[in-house]
Design an enzyme around this catalytic site. Structure first.
Site: not given
Length: 247
Positions: A11, A13, A95, A97, A165, A171, A210, A232
């Protein structure tokens, strides 16, 4: 019944410009012959170019969100049909977020999942608890409730995955213990079995939060972990491929 084929999905993002397509090419080159299915979910503006560039490779391209309507007066939104038209094969829905920043409810996520299926996309439906919910001892109830509320009956017999998640791990560099991950994934598997029967065994349950090269092998070999939703670490081919190879 055989275990589902693992899925490692990146992902990106709100990261990535056209120059970043070189990383996608490197991922495709390095992922050839992998035991896992590999997918990259870039920003919408890169989907068509990435699909064209990765044509003929084993890497799938997906979207990061989709509206529940196929078209209409929804300024700034993208429909599942548009994603499919651009070449996407999968889409991330629900997600954390989106749930937190855009106040998406289970009902909204379920409607988006139905739209994804109608457009021929494979949904990756995300669920997860906050740190406060875990500390209060409500993590299992919250997550299994999200599974029941976010996955419509239309998924029966269709290809899909659930991504667990823990919100507090995204993160932050924090991760649950292996036993905590296994406990949650087993609870999700039991819920899927209740909802969809034996056919749900084909749906992988991904872990997201993470995931990085240093912890990927331990996480991916935990019970009922059928892959990873990577944030990330998916932006760099070297890191992402290390996770793919940990399957």
């Amino acid at each position: 019944m055989a275990a589902p084929t693992p899925l490692i999905a990146g992902n990106w993002k709100m990261n990535g410009l056209r120059a970043s397509l070189a990383e996608a090419r490197a991922i495709a080159n390095g992922a050839a012959g992998s035991r896992a299915r590999v997918a990259i979910c870039p920003p919408n503006l890169l989907i068509h170019q990435m699909c064209e560039m990765l044509s003929g490779t084993e890497v799938l391209v997906g979207g990061q969100d989709a509206h529940w309507e196929m078209s209409g007066a929804f300024t700034g939104d993208v429909s599942a049909q548009m994603l499919a038209d651009a070449g996407a094969k999968l889409v991330i829905l629900g997600h954390s977020e989106r749930r937190t920043g855009y106040r998406e409810t289970d009902e909204i996520v379920a409607r988006k999942t139905q739209a994804a299926l109608a457009a021929g996309l494979e949904p990756i439906v995300c669920v997860g608890e906050t740190l406060e919910e875990r500390k209060a001892g409500h993590a299992l109830a919250v997550v299994t409730g999200q599974v029941r509320g976010s996955l419509p009956a239309d998924l029966a017999g269709k290809a899909f995955s659930v991504a667990y998640e823990p919100v507090w791990a995204i993160g932050t560099g924090l991760t649950p213990t292996t036993s905590e991950i296994e406990e949650m994934h087993r609870a999700i598997r039991a819920t899927l079995s209740e909802m969809f029967g034996a056919a749900s065994a084909a749906a992988p349950i991904l872990y997201g939060g993470s995931v990085k090269p240093s912890n990927a092998r331990e996480i991916l070999h935990a019970a009922e972990v059928g892959g990873a939703l990577v944030g990330g670490a998916s932006l760099k081919a070297e890191d992402f491929l290390a996770i793919v190879r940990a399957v």
